[in-house]
Write an enzyme that holds these catalytic residues in place. Structure first.
Site, PDB file in Angstrom:
ATOM      1  N   SER A 255      31.601  34.366  45.423  1.00  0.00           N
ATOM      2  CA  SER A 255      30.405  33.977  44.770  1.00  0.00           C
ATOM      3  C   SER A 255      30.059  32.506  45.334  1.00  0.00           C
ATOM      4  O   SER A 255      28.725  32.659  44.988  1.00  0.00           O
ATOM      5  CB  SER A 255      30.252  35.041  43.787  1.00  0.00           C
ATOM      6  OG  SER A 255      31.571  33.649  42.567  1.00  0.00           O
TER       7      SER A 255
ATOM      8  N   LYS B 139      25.549  43.459  38.885  1.00  0.00           N
ATOM      9  CA  LYS B 139      24.972  42.949  39.805  1.00  0.00           C
ATOM     10  C   LYS B 139      24.201  43.765  40.838  1.00  0.00           C
ATOM     11  O   LYS B 139      22.808  43.907  40.341  1.00  0.00           O
ATOM     12  CB  LYS B 139      25.897  42.481  40.921  1.00  0.00           C
ATOM     13  CG  LYS B 139      27.147  41.343  39.977  1.00  0.00           C
ATOM     14  CD  LYS B 139      27.859  40.340  40.228  1.00  0.00           C
ATOM     15  CE  LYS B 139      28.134  39.002  40.149  1.00  0.00           C
ATOM     16  NZ  LYS B 139      29.132  39.548  38.484  1.00  0.00           N
TER      17      LYS B 139
ATOM     18  N   HIS C  92      30.734  40.762  44.737  1.00  0.00           N
ATOM     19  CA  HIS C  92      29.549  40.110  45.451  1.00  0.00           C
ATOM     20  C   HIS C  92      29.243  41.619  46.268  1.00  0.00           C
ATOM     21  O   HIS C  92      28.671  40.534  47.160  1.00  0.00           O
ATOM     22  CB  HIS C  92      29.370  38.760  45.159  1.00  0.00           C
ATOM     23  CG  HIS C  92      29.092  38.130  43.893  1.00  0.00           C
ATOM     24  ND1 HIS C  92      28.392  37.950  43.495  1.00  0.00           N
ATOM     25  CD2 HIS C  92      30.445  38.044  43.430  1.00  0.00           C
ATOM     26  CE1 HIS C  92      27.983  37.325  42.785  1.00  0.00           C
ATOM     27  NE2 HIS C  92      29.427  37.268  42.054  1.00  0.00           N
TER      28      HIS C  92
END
Lengths: 415, 86
Positions: free
Chosen positions: A190, A249, A218
């Site tokens: 990340s 996310k 991610h």
């Protein structure tokens, strides 16, 4: 009174220490839905400012997508607000199991178990599947939630240098006598935006009879040709024993996470993982939203394709402007400034220009690696990126770092 | 009793195992764990390396972050356990 003046003073001293070290975190209040254009109150009490958001994990622009919002409304109407129970008493609805099946199919695994967050998935998974006779071998830059999960597990822990496959192999050899071995990595890291070498890792794990665990927080939804994740990009779908990932996310951005992988490992998590056993799972309204996200992503790759184009456009623009970037091809594009104070000042100057992008510095990243981390979204249009580029150039010029090398920036501002 | 070359063996291992290419060189007294060079997790590989090399077993209660905090301290620890072995 237990919280005496002396106790309070001790805590106040701790807080002051954090502030004196320049590490005090202050929230910025957003008064609009999460999107490319947001309205922010910062500092607290000031009037609202319209800014372009360049630091959300909203990679696919689905956080406020009308279809996702509508699906969440429908879920609220048909399944209610809360479950008032953990999963195994009376907290499991049909849609929880439906989401688990959809995620299993999407990731190409054998089974999936939902957790309140990916932080919880990572906190619970190791203790559930390993014992003191086993070893966990993790990349040195894995996410804090994996570190916490590792700490909670009695198995031995060792590390290998970031993405160094030779070092990982040495560690697999060193611990060959252990009962079970697990190699642990993030799919996309990340802070730097680089990608794990999952093809090499899968081959090493096969050679040394080790399991492979990847945190895809991610990556899920947009890495790989159809957005399945880093394992798709590296051509090893079906070879990852455990994937943990988040719905907080790219996949709608609300909350929730999961452990997905080999059937027996997932079942052991269902029997033993403490965050699953002792906490309510994802709320029905969020499950309904994520189900819609899965439907959108399974129907078309349009959003991840747009994200890929946006990220390439942004990276090219910053490079041509003369910034030092971390190499990579993900939507995480770190603009390297090296000095912690410069990163903070740069972020504030960008905000003045209507661009919301955060500075990161030690201890979140290593010493003298301070940066502005930018994150691109499919919710960005080219005009957003052009305006952000103009602001970056203006601020870059103000601080006189355009076209300067790492050494020159460090010479000017210090480490 | 001092073991010939022990400190350099430890120093070389720590350098290879934990330092990045552009790091400052270590001395025998550089604080390893309190200085952030070796995190307490990563200490395990140094411990295993020493146990294998010197055919000793260092119990967890002796393998403290303090005992591993510099090359000098690590060397003292190893010498103590080698001496115990007789």
């Amino acid at each position: 009174m237990a919280f005496s003046g002396k106790v309070r003073a001790a805590y106040q001293a701790q807080l002051k220490g954090i502030e004196d070290a320049g590490l005090f975190k202050r929230e910025r209040f957003i008064h609009s839905p999460q999107a490319a254009d947001i309205e922010v109150e910062f500092p607290a009490g000031s009037s609202l400012k319209k800014v372009i958001n360049m630091c959300a994990n909203n990679y696919l622009g689905l956080s406020s997508h009308p279809d996702v919002v509508a699906a969440a409304h429908e879920g609220l109407d048909t399944r209610g607000y809360g479950m008032s129970s953990v999963r195994f008493i009376c907290g499991t609805q049909d849609i929880h199991r439906e989401l688990e099946s959809r995620v299993t199919a999407f990731l190409g695994t054998e089974d999936t178990l939902l957790f309140p967050s990916c932080m919880d998935a990572n906190a619970g998974v190791f203790e559930a599947i390993l014992s003191k006779d086993d070893v966990m071998i993790s990349d040195r830059l894995v996410h804090a939630s994996l570190i916490d999960g590792i700490r909670l597990c009695p198995a031995m822990h060792d590390t290998y240098k970031h993405s160094d496959m030779g070092h990982l192999e040495e560690k697999l050899q060193l611990h060959s006598a252990k009962r079970l071995k697990v190699a642990i990595t993030d799919g996309v890291f990340s802070m730097d935006g680089d990608t794990a070498k999952l093809d090499a890792m899968a081959a090493l794990c096969e050679k040394y009879d080790a399991m492979l665990l990847v945190d895809e927080s991610h990556a899920s939804g947009f890495i790989g040709k159809t957005g399945r994740g880093t394992h798709e990009k590296c051509g090893v779908v079906g070879k990852i024993d455990i994937i943990t990932t988040t719905f907080g996310k790219a996949l709608g951005g609300a909350s929730g996470g999961c452990v997905s992988g080999r059937r027996e490992l997932v079942e052991l998590c269902r029997q033993r993982a403490r965050p699953y056993l002792f906490s309510n799972t994802i709320a029905p309204v969020v499950v309904s939203g994520v189900l819609k996200v899965m439907e959108i992503l399974s129907a078309s790759t349009e959003r991840r394709d747009k994200l890929e184009k946006n990220a390439a456009y942004w990276r090219k623009g910053l490079t041509e402007a003369g910034f030092v970037l971390k190499e990579g091809d993900t939507p995480i594009v770190p603009v390297m400034l090296f000095n912690a104070k410069l990163a903070q000042d740069f972020s504030l100057a960008l905000y003045e220009e209507g661009i919301y992008a955060m500075g990161f510095f030690f201890p979140v990243v290593p010493q003298s690696q301070a940066r502005i981390r930018t994150q691109i979204s499919a919710g960005h249009e080219i005009h957003h990126l052009d305006r952000a580029l103009e602001a970056f150039k203006k601020v870059g010029k103000k601080f006189d770092i355009l076209g300067r090398t790492k050494q020159e920036i460090i010479a000017k501002y210090g480490m | 009793m001092p073991i010939e070359g022990l400190k350099d063996i430890v120093l070389n291992y720590v350098t290879k195992e934990y330092l990045e290419d552009d790091s400052e060189p270590l001395t025998y007294d550089t604080p390893l764990i309190s200085g952030g060079i070796v995190d307490s997790f990563s200490m395990v590989s140094l411990k295993r390396f020493l146990e294998n090399k010197y055919a000793i077993s260092i119990p967890d209660e002796d393998a403290t972050p303090e005992a591993f905090d510099s090359v000098n301290k690590v060397a003292d620890l190893v010498e103590r356990f080698v001496a115990k072995k007789g």
